[in-house]
Design a protein around this motif. Structure first.
Motif, PDB file in Angstrom:
ATOM      1  N   LEU A 117     -88.289  -1.344 -76.604  1.00 17.46           N
ATOM      2  CA  LEU A 117     -87.303  -2.486 -76.671  1.00 17.46           C
ATOM      3  C   LEU A 117     -86.251  -2.114 -78.030  1.00 17.46           C
ATOM      4  CD1 LEU A 117     -88.499  -5.825 -75.620  1.00 17.46           C
ATOM      5  CD2 LEU A 117     -86.503  -4.610 -74.681  1.00 17.46           C
ATOM      6  N   SER A 118     -87.087  -1.733 -79.104  1.00 19.47           N
ATOM      7  CA  SER A 118     -86.482  -1.414 -80.476  1.00 19.47           C
ATOM      8  C   SER A 118     -85.768  -0.155 -80.598  1.00 19.47           C
ATOM      9  CB  SER A 118     -87.579  -1.464 -81.417  1.00 19.47           C
ATOM     10  OG  SER A 118     -88.471  -0.332 -81.229  1.00 19.47           O
ATOM     11  N   ARG A 119     -85.856   0.684 -79.449  1.00 15.85           N
ATOM     12  CA  ARG A 119     -85.079   2.179 -79.515  1.00 15.85           C
ATOM     13  C   ARG A 119     -84.093   2.211 -78.241  1.00 15.85           C
ATOM     14  NH1 ARG A 119     -89.248   6.723 -78.659  1.00 15.85           N
ATOM     15  NH2 ARG A 119     -87.435   7.833 -79.235  1.00 15.85           N
ATOM     16  N   ILE A 120     -83.978   1.148 -77.459  1.00 21.80           N
ATOM     17  CA  ILE A 120     -83.193   1.401 -76.269  1.00 21.80           C
ATOM     18  C   ILE A 120     -81.772   1.495 -76.388  1.00 21.80           C
ATOM     19  CG2 ILE A 120     -82.507  -1.291 -76.146  1.00 21.80           C
ATOM     20  CD1 ILE A 120     -83.205  -0.787 -72.970  1.00 21.80           C
ATOM     21  N   PHE A 121     -81.452   1.288 -77.776  1.00 26.00           N
ATOM     22  CA  PHE A 121     -80.017   1.497 -78.084  1.00 26.00           C
ATOM     23  C   PHE A 121     -79.510   2.735 -78.917  1.00 26.00           C
ATOM     24  CE2 PHE A 121     -78.274  -2.034 -75.952  1.00 26.00           C
ATOM     25  CZ  PHE A 121     -79.047  -3.258 -76.314  1.00 26.00           C
ATOM     26  N   GLU A 122     -80.737   3.518 -78.995  1.00 24.80           N
ATOM     27  CA  GLU A 122     -80.539   4.910 -79.839  1.00 24.80           C
ATOM     28  C   GLU A 122     -80.090   5.958 -79.190  1.00 24.80           C
ATOM     29  OE1 GLU A 122     -84.672   4.118 -82.432  1.00 24.80           O
ATOM     30  OE2 GLU A 122     -84.526   5.943 -81.368  1.00 24.80           O
ATOM     31  N   PRO A 123     -79.214   6.581 -79.680  1.00 25.29           N
ATOM     32  CA  PRO A 123     -78.670   8.100 -78.636  1.00 25.29           C
ATOM     33  C   PRO A 123     -79.753   8.693 -78.369  1.00 25.29           C
ATOM     34  CG  PRO A 123     -77.487   7.653 -81.009  1.00 25.29           C
ATOM     35  CD  PRO A 123     -78.674   6.928 -81.179  1.00 25.29           C
ATOM     36  N   PHE A 124     -79.493   9.386 -77.021  1.00 29.71           N
ATOM     37  CA  PHE A 124     -80.150  10.173 -76.131  1.00 29.71           C
ATOM     38  C   PHE A 124     -81.883   9.691 -75.859  1.00 29.71           C
ATOM     39  CE2 PHE A 124     -77.060  13.449 -76.734  1.00 29.71           C
ATOM     40  CZ  PHE A 124     -76.556  13.335 -77.934  1.00 29.71           C
ATOM     41  N   PHE A 125     -81.959   8.226 -76.031  1.00 28.78           N
ATOM     42  CA  PHE A 125     -83.204   7.602 -75.690  1.00 28.78           C
ATOM     43  C   PHE A 125     -83.184   7.313 -74.187  1.00 28.78           C
ATOM     44  CE2 PHE A 125     -87.222   5.725 -75.970  1.00 28.78           C
ATOM     45  CZ  PHE A 125     -87.011   4.639 -74.968  1.00 28.78           C
ATOM     46  N   THR A 126     -83.812   7.819 -73.083  1.00 26.84           N
ATOM     47  CA  THR A 126     -83.781   7.318 -71.985  1.00 26.84           C
ATOM     48  C   THR A 126     -85.080   7.606 -71.370  1.00 26.84           C
ATOM     49  OG1 THR A 126     -82.794   7.793 -69.614  1.00 26.84           O
ATOM     50  CG2 THR A 126     -83.179   9.794 -71.250  1.00 26.84           C
ATOM     51  N   THR A 127     -85.365   6.607 -70.325  1.00 28.45           N
ATOM     52  CA  THR A 127     -86.550   6.644 -69.498  1.00 28.45           C
ATOM     53  C   THR A 127     -86.487   7.271 -68.168  1.00 28.45           C
ATOM     54  OG1 THR A 127     -86.186   4.379 -68.724  1.00 28.45           O
ATOM     55  CG2 THR A 127     -87.715   4.480 -70.798  1.00 28.45           C
ATOM     56  N   LYS A 128     -85.307   7.644 -67.911  1.00 31.94           N
ATOM     57  CA  LYS A 128     -84.857   8.464 -66.636  1.00 31.94           C
ATOM     58  C   LYS A 128     -85.053   9.882 -66.926  1.00 31.94           C
ATOM     59  CE  LYS A 128     -81.021   5.256 -65.651  1.00 31.94           C
ATOM     60  NZ  LYS A 128     -79.541   4.931 -65.607  1.00 31.94           N
ATOM     61  N   HIS A 129     -85.056  10.587 -65.699  1.00 29.04           N
ATOM     62  CA  HIS A 129     -85.141  11.887 -65.458  1.00 29.04           C
ATOM     63  C   HIS A 129     -83.780  12.446 -66.032  1.00 29.04           C
ATOM     64  CE1 HIS A 129     -85.477  16.079 -63.885  1.00 29.04           C
ATOM     65  NE2 HIS A 129     -86.632  15.842 -63.813  1.00 29.04           N
ATOM     66  N   THR A 130     -83.803  13.563 -66.658  1.00 20.95           N
ATOM     67  CA  THR A 130     -82.720  14.061 -67.463  1.00 20.95           C
ATOM     68  C   THR A 130     -81.672  14.480 -66.478  1.00 20.95           C
ATOM     69  OG1 THR A 130     -83.701  16.402 -67.056  1.00 20.95           O
ATOM     70  CG2 THR A 130     -84.039  15.219 -69.436  1.00 20.95           C
ATOM     71  N   SER A 131     -81.727  14.680 -65.207  1.00 20.43           N
ATOM     72  CA  SER A 131     -80.893  14.850 -64.377  1.00 20.43           C
ATOM     73  C   SER A 131     -80.200  13.432 -64.017  1.00 20.43           C
ATOM     74  CB  SER A 131     -81.448  15.416 -62.947  1.00 20.43           C
ATOM     75  OG  SER A 131     -82.236  14.532 -62.477  1.00 20.43           O
ATOM     76  N   LEU A 168     -76.026   3.407 -73.051  1.00 16.33           N
ATOM     77  CA  LEU A 168     -76.325   2.109 -73.885  1.00 16.33           C
ATOM     78  C   LEU A 168     -75.835   2.205 -75.266  1.00 16.33           C
ATOM     79  CD1 LEU A 168     -79.788   0.742 -72.380  1.00 16.33           C
ATOM     80  CD2 LEU A 168     -77.269  -0.313 -72.186  1.00 16.33           C
ATOM     81  N   SER A 169     -76.060   3.522 -76.018  1.00 21.53           N
ATOM     82  CA  SER A 169     -75.767   3.728 -77.469  1.00 21.53           C
ATOM     83  C   SER A 169     -74.222   3.743 -77.560  1.00 21.53           C
ATOM     84  CB  SER A 169     -76.075   5.061 -77.723  1.00 21.53           C
ATOM     85  OG  SER A 169     -75.823   5.226 -79.227  1.00 21.53           O
ATOM     86  N   ILE A 170     -73.559   4.054 -76.801  1.00 17.63           N
ATOM     87  CA  ILE A 170     -71.950   3.971 -76.561  1.00 17.63           C
ATOM     88  C   ILE A 170     -71.617   2.619 -76.556  1.00 17.63           C
ATOM     89  CG2 ILE A 170     -69.818   4.692 -75.705  1.00 17.63           C
ATOM     90  CD1 ILE A 170     -71.146   7.287 -74.899  1.00 17.63           C
TER      91      ILE A 170
END
Length: 579
Positions: A517-531, A538-540
């Motif tokens: 929750l504390s990192r969800i708006f950080e750039p390049f943070f994702t729990t999805k596959h890179t594809s 969310l960062s934008i």
């Protein structure tokens, strides 16, 4: 004298700028109103059914059958196009068919050969004429086009356009408008007491012989002092003993002069006010001039060069950073559209296939002379093309770049646009969007960039749909709530406003892990596959909301799933027109 000269020039410049802006607005309105009917006479003059009808001889059965058919066709076209009447004359000016054939005041068998538009069309010129020809002073504009066979005129088609559309609500503060003919007679205006009177001295005997104003018994002269009617510059005039500044523009396509006027007493008051302020400023500048010059002379040259160099570097870096941010925002939107492209293609292909089918049907019905069925098929094609235009229009609006200009934006309308953009994903995934469709409450306005807000909502709704992929029944909820005091709404540049509207987007998905929750708006943070993405959406969105003086946060729902809350400053709807 210096203060007065500056104040006078400043006040008049401000007033003239306002007049130029309002003149452009009214001219555009007039051109659009007339232009949308300009094509109709030419289109009808090439209609084979009309040409064949005009070739028949009156009092024959073929003429009667053709007249009935043409009457119905003109009535149908008149209803669709929003014109008042469409009628057809033979080569000598007698009306042989009309859209109002069924009315008690039908034009059929009437003679209009003495009207100017008949003579113009007879000479193969697009006939144009405007008139106030009824006892209630309703105004109309006529377009007329000749119908020819082997360069011989066999008839004239006339389209009568209502000018009631032009009597729109004129809300420009302290600015009025008039539309005059070449004799200076006011044909349209924002003041009822000016209507159908002369703006300057004219030969009233010529005017009275003109069919334009045959029901106007008394034409008054509003301005006792003569002036040049053709002057398109700024002029000072008196109407009914009141002083105005006036700006004129000629509309050749309609034969009109469009004029905007502003009460000159407003400029005179502004001159007095600015003269006082200017005098005070001059005294202050004079008192401080010596001190400022002394300080400036003590500055060293190398300090100035260092400051200028630093400012240039900061400006260059700021511009580069702003360009990178805009490119990143645009790339995120294009990525979102790419993800939705398959569904969008499907939404466009379906109506294209239907259009092909209706077109084939129309062709077959046309061969069988089933014109009623041809019309029905064409109507369906029109509806399908309008649906396709709506889809592509939403995408075009979403895809365009924005400079981040904040203005009042309606929340409900923005949510509707975002749902329309992701509609293909909603349908293909079988997700239920729980959002009460409303009537776009005009009071629910926030200060935002319309394109940015659409991008944020599309991102949040798309993420919510993706989060429910493991659920048999997929649900997304959208709610709008108020936060803070309704008495403290945003006015002008007041950043202390604590009245907000918040958009809550939640789902019944798996939710967000507490550690993330504390990192969800950080750039390049994702729990999805890179594809599936780079973790920039969310960062934008978070930074765009911040640039709009709002907030975006995330938490988990009590019943499972995630909840995102987007809050933006509310706007006072009473001052909305100031933005």
């Amino acid at each position: 004298m210096t203060a007065y000269s500056y104040a006078k020039k400043s006040a008049e410049t401000e007033l003239q700028t306002t007049l130029q802006r309002q003149l452009l607005l009214i001219v555009n309105k007039l051109q659009i109103t007339l232009g949308r009917h300009l094509y109709l006479p030419s289109l009808l003059s090439n209609n084979n059914e009309i040409i064949d009808f005009l070739k028949t001889t009156e009092s024959t059965e073929a003429f009667k059958r053709g007249q009935e058919s043409i009457n119905l066709s003109l009535e149908h076209i008149n209803n669709i196009s929003g014109t008042t009447t469409i009628f057809l004359m033979n080569s000598v000016g007698k009306v042989v068919s009309s859209s109002n054939w069924a009315d008690k005041n039908s034009l059929i068998d009437k003679d209009y050969s003495d009207w100017p538009y008949f003579a113009q069309a007879k000479h193969n010129i697009l006939g144009r004429y405007f008139t106030s020809q009824t006892e209630n002073n309703e105004r109309y504009y006529f377009f007329a086009r000749s119908i020819q066979v082997n360069k011989k005129v066999i008839g004239i088609v006339v389209v009568q356009v209502p000018l009631s559309d032009l009597a729109f609500n004129w809300t420009a503060a302290n600015v009025d408008f008039v539309v005059t003919d070449n004799n200076g007679i006011i044909f349209l205006s924002s003041k009822s007491e000016w209507d159908l009177n002369a703006i300057s001295d004219v030969d009233l005997s010529v005017v009275k012989r003109n069919k334009r104003y045959q029901y106007k018994k008394d034409i008054k002269t509003l301005n006792k002092e003569s002036f040049d009617l053709k002057d398109e510059g700024f002029q000072i005039v008196k109407l009914l003993d009141k002083k105005y500044q006036m700006l004129t523009k000629n509309m050749d396509m309609a034969g009109w002069d469009v004029r905007v006027l502003s009460d000159y007493s407003i400029a005179e008051k502004a001159i007095s006010r600015k003269m006082l302020i200017s005098a005070i400023l001059i005294l202050l500048v004079t008192a401080l001039a010596g001190l400022l010059m002394k300080i400036q002379n003590q500055r060293k040259d190398f300090q100035q060069r260092a400051t200028e160099e630093l400012e240039n570097k900061v400006a260059e870096r700021t511009q580069a950073l702003k360009k990178s941010q805009e490119d990143l925002i645009q790339a995120a939107k294009m990525a979102a559209l790419g993800e939705l492209s398959t569904g969008i293609t499907h939404e466009i292909n379906n109506p294209l296939s239907a259009i092909r089918a209706y077109a084939d049907n129309a062709s077959q019905f046309l061969q069988k002379d089933r014109l009623d069925m041809v019309g029905q098929n064409l109507t369906e094609i029109t509806k399908l093309t309008e649906n396709m235009a709506a889809i592509t229009g939403q995408l075009k609006s979403f895809a365009r770049k924005s400079k981040g200009q904040l203005k009042p934006v309606n929340i409900d309308a923005s949510i509707d646009r975002a749902i329309a953009i992701v509609n293909s994903k909603i349908v293909s995934s079988g997700t239920n969007i729980n959002y009460k469709i409303n009537t776009h409450d005009p009071k629910k306005m926030v200060l935002a960039d319309e394109v940015w807000l659409s991008q944020i909502l599309v991102n949040l709704i798309s993420n919510a749909i993706s989060a429910t992929s493991e659920k048999s029944e997929r649900n997304v909820w959208i709610d709008v709530t108020e936060k803070g005091s309704a008495d403290k709404v945003l006015k002008d540049n007041d950043e202390a406003c604590n009245h907000e509207y918040c958009i809550e987007i939640s789902d019944n998905g798996t939710g967000i892990e507490e550690s993330n929750l504390s990192r969800i708006f950080e750039p390049f943070f994702t729990t999805k596959h890179t594809s599936k993405g780079l973790g920039l959406g969310l960062s934008i969105s978070f930074n765009l909301v911040k640039d709009m003086n709002g907030s975006l946060d995330a938490r988990n729902r009590k019943g499972g799933g995630a909840l995102f809350t987007l809050c933006l400053p509310a706007v006072d709807t009473q001052t909305e027109s100031d933005f």
